[in-house]
Design an enzyme around this catalytic site. Structure first.
Site, mmCIF file in Angstrom:
data_model
loop_
_atom_site.group_PDB
_atom_site.id
_atom_site.type_symbol
_atom_site.label_atom_id
_atom_site.label_comp_id
_atom_site.label_asym_id
_atom_site.label_seq_id
_atom_site.Cartn_x
_atom_site.Cartn_y
_atom_site.Cartn_z
ATOM 1 N N TYR A 150 0.822 -1.213 0.000
ATOM 2 C CA TYR A 150 0.000 0.000 0.000
ATOM 3 C C TYR A 150 0.855 1.262 0.000
ATOM 4 C CZ TYR A 150 0.006 -0.584 5.232
ATOM 5 O OH TYR A 150 0.337 -0.763 6.547
ATOM 6 N N LYS A 165 5.300 4.345 4.812
ATOM 7 C CA LYS A 165 5.972 3.311 4.002
ATOM 8 C C LYS A 165 6.362 3.868 2.633
ATOM 9 C CE LYS A 165 5.164 -0.365 6.842
ATOM 10 N NZ LYS A 165 6.215 -1.060 7.584
HETATM 11 C C1 HXC Z 1 -6.941 5.002 17.018
HETATM 12 C C2 HXC Z 1 -4.924 5.097 18.098
HETATM 13 C C3 HXC Z 1 -4.883 3.654 18.154
HETATM 14 C C4 HXC Z 1 -5.963 2.937 17.562
HETATM 15 C C5 HXC Z 1 -3.108 4.458 19.103
HETATM 16 N N1 HXC Z 1 -3.818 5.511 18.700
HETATM 17 N N2 HXC Z 1 -3.732 3.309 18.776
HETATM 18 N N3 HXC Z 1 -5.942 5.746 17.541
HETATM 19 N N4 HXC Z 1 -6.973 3.643 17.009
HETATM 20 N N5 HXC Z 1 -6.007 1.602 17.575
HETATM 21 C C6 HXC Z 1 -3.454 6.917 18.897
HETATM 22 C C7 HXC Z 1 -3.547 7.279 20.354
HETATM 23 O O1 HXC Z 1 -4.872 7.581 20.722
HETATM 24 C C8 HXC Z 1 -2.626 8.512 20.428
HETATM 25 O O2 HXC Z 1 -3.264 9.655 19.942
HETATM 26 C C9 HXC Z 1 -1.546 8.154 19.414
HETATM 27 O O3 HXC Z 1 -2.097 7.152 18.546
HETATM 28 C C10 HXC Z 1 -0.298 7.603 20.069
HETATM 29 O O4 HXC Z 1 -0.676 6.467 20.825
HETATM 30 P P1 HXC Z 1 0.212 5.920 22.030
HETATM 31 O O5 HXC Z 1 -0.377 4.652 22.491
HETATM 32 O O6 HXC Z 1 0.440 7.027 23.022
HETATM 33 O O7 HXC Z 1 1.598 5.744 21.300
HETATM 34 P P2 HXC Z 1 2.648 4.629 21.448
HETATM 35 O O8 HXC Z 1 2.620 4.006 22.801
HETATM 36 O O9 HXC Z 1 3.893 5.232 20.994
HETATM 37 O O10 HXC Z 1 2.133 3.516 20.422
HETATM 38 C C11 HXC Z 1 2.427 3.574 19.073
HETATM 39 C C12 HXC Z 1 1.393 2.736 18.316
HETATM 40 C C13 HXC Z 1 1.346 1.319 18.896
HETATM 41 C C14 HXC Z 1 1.742 2.719 16.847
HETATM 42 C C15 HXC Z 1 0.049 3.409 18.472
HETATM 43 O O11 HXC Z 1 0.284 0.577 18.346
HETATM 44 C C16 HXC Z 1 2.623 0.583 18.720
HETATM 45 O O12 HXC Z 1 3.694 0.981 19.159
HETATM 46 N N6 HXC Z 1 2.583 -0.548 18.051
HETATM 47 C C17 HXC Z 1 3.792 -1.344 17.754
HETATM 48 C C18 HXC Z 1 3.408 -2.694 17.290
HETATM 49 C C19 HXC Z 1 2.541 -2.678 16.074
HETATM 50 O O13 HXC Z 1 1.712 -1.815 15.836
HETATM 51 N N7 HXC Z 1 2.685 -3.687 15.247
HETATM 52 C C20 HXC Z 1 1.857 -3.834 14.071
HETATM 53 C C21 HXC Z 1 2.693 -3.820 12.922
HETATM 54 S S1 HXC Z 1 1.908 -4.704 11.640
HETATM 55 P P3 HXC Z 1 -3.998 10.733 20.920
HETATM 56 O O14 HXC Z 1 -4.487 11.771 19.979
HETATM 57 O O15 HXC Z 1 -5.102 10.004 21.616
HETATM 58 O O16 HXC Z 1 -2.922 11.226 21.849
HETATM 59 C C22 HXC Z 1 2.255 -3.882 10.279
HETATM 60 C C23 HXC Z 1 1.883 -4.622 9.025
HETATM 61 C C24 HXC Z 1 1.567 -3.692 7.898
HETATM 62 O O17 HXC Z 1 2.771 -2.823 10.303
HETATM 63 C C25 HXC Z 1 1.463 -4.397 6.546
HETATM 64 C C26 HXC Z 1 0.248 -5.219 6.319
HETATM 65 C C27 HXC Z 1 0.107 -5.841 4.964
#
Ligand code: HXC
Length: 268
Positions: A150, A165
């Site tokens: 994407y 990306k």
């Molecule tokens: C809406 C969200 C949310 C959700 C977080 N936020 N999760 N909004 N829906 N599900 C918002 C929060 O409300 C906040 O905004 C802001 O994002 C930051 O969130 P935090 O939790 O404070 O940040 P942090 O702890 O740094 O977390 C970062 C993250 C988290 C990206 C949100 O999910 C993370 O670190 N994930 C790492 C693992 C991961 O995601 N793996 C998946 C990869 S799979 P506000 O405004 O409320 O302050 C992948 C595959 C892609 O990438 C390819 C597929 C084909």
């Protein structure tokens, strides 16, 4: 799990894998170690990183860990310098650390946008820059960035991740040209849906969503992390010595299979 290891594939070489505590990152680290190389896994969660190290050591491989948030440029510089000092060189960097969730663009807060851009785009630049400070003087190195298709076709609900990306893809192609004369290659890999806990939680959290994703893959199954790791090993290894600035899509035909035309004969 079976890996297709070449004899002495990565012996005497050192790799750094970000997000190496789970999923695709863990599988790539294990694949590098299976090929005889030393690998350092980098990430935020030390317990997860140590889990990868334990698995590799139990299989007779060489691994260690460094805790670091890729969003922190100074911490990344220190971590990468530490790895190069500890092992005397740096041959490969795999930028795999990512953050993602699916949300319509109009509901995404500026902070949600920033969190994903910071991890994926800025984090990849921080690690790439830090690694290049060792690879360029060394005159060799391979950098692999994990993206998604994407990045070029877009996908509803992923505006933050797709934009990040796409930026990583542009960064890869730009630096591939800049650094080719100095022996450093950069490529991308674009995995399709891969059976990992992180992807499932972020991208197909319900059984219905999982079925929908599965139905979009012509190969009719998810990738295993090990399959993705094999393609990664190819791109960071010598078999790809003349490949730079490119993207290898490993998605079971998912993005090409988007056509909506159907007929009895085509089986589509
Ligand atoms: C809406 C969200 C949310 C959700 C977080 N936020 N999760 N909004 N829906 N599900 C918002 C929060 O409300 C906040 O905004 C802001 O994002 C930051 O969130 P935090 O939790 O404070 O940040 P942090 O702890 O740094 O977390 C970062 C993250 C988290 C990206 C949100 O999910 C993370 O670190 N994930 C790492 C693992 C991961 O995601 N793996 C998946 C990869 S799979 P506000 O405004 O409320 O302050 C992948 C595959 C892609 O990438 C390819 C597929 C084909």
């Amino acid at each position: 799990m079976t890996y297709h290891v070449q004899p002495d594939e990565f012996s005497g070489r050192v790799a750094l894998v970000t997000g190496g505590g789970s999923g695709i990152g863990r599988a790539v680290a294990r694949r590098w170690a299976a090929g005889g190389g030393q690998v350092t896994v980098l990430g935020r969660r030390e317990d997860a990183l140590l889990g990868t190290v334990e698995l590799i050591e139990a299989a007779g491989g060489k691994a260690d860990a460094v805790s670091c948030d890729v969003r922190d440029a100074a911490a990344v510089d220190a971590a990468v310098d530490e790895v190069a000092a500890r092992h005397g060189r740096l041959d490969a960097l795999v930028n795999n650390a990512a953050g993602n969730f699916v949300l319509p663009g109009e509901h995404l807060s500026p902070n949600g946008w920033k969190a994903v851009i910071d991890i994926v785009l800025n984090g990849t630049f921080h690690c790439t820059r830090a690694a290049a400070r060792h690879m360029l003087p060394q005159g060799s190195g391979a950098i692999l960035n994990v993206i998604a298709s994407y990045a070029w076709h877009g996908h509803p609900g992923t505006v933050h991740s797709a934009a990040a990306k796409a930026g990583v893809l542009a960064m890869t192609r730009t630096l591939a040209v800049e650094w080719a004369p100095r022996g450093v290659r950069l490529n991308c890999i674009a995995p399709g849906p891969t059976e990992t806990e992180g992807a499932a939680a972020a991208l197909w959290p319900t059984p219905a969503a999982r079925e929908r994703v599965l139905g979009s893959v012509p190969a009719a199954r998810f990738a295993t992390p090990e399959e993705v790791a094999e393609s990664a090993a190819f791109l960071i290894g010598d078999r790809a010595a003349y490949v730079t600035g490119d993207v290898l899509v490993v998605d079971g035909g998912q993005w090409l299979g988007k056509s909506v035309y159907t007929s009895e004969e085509s089986g589509a």
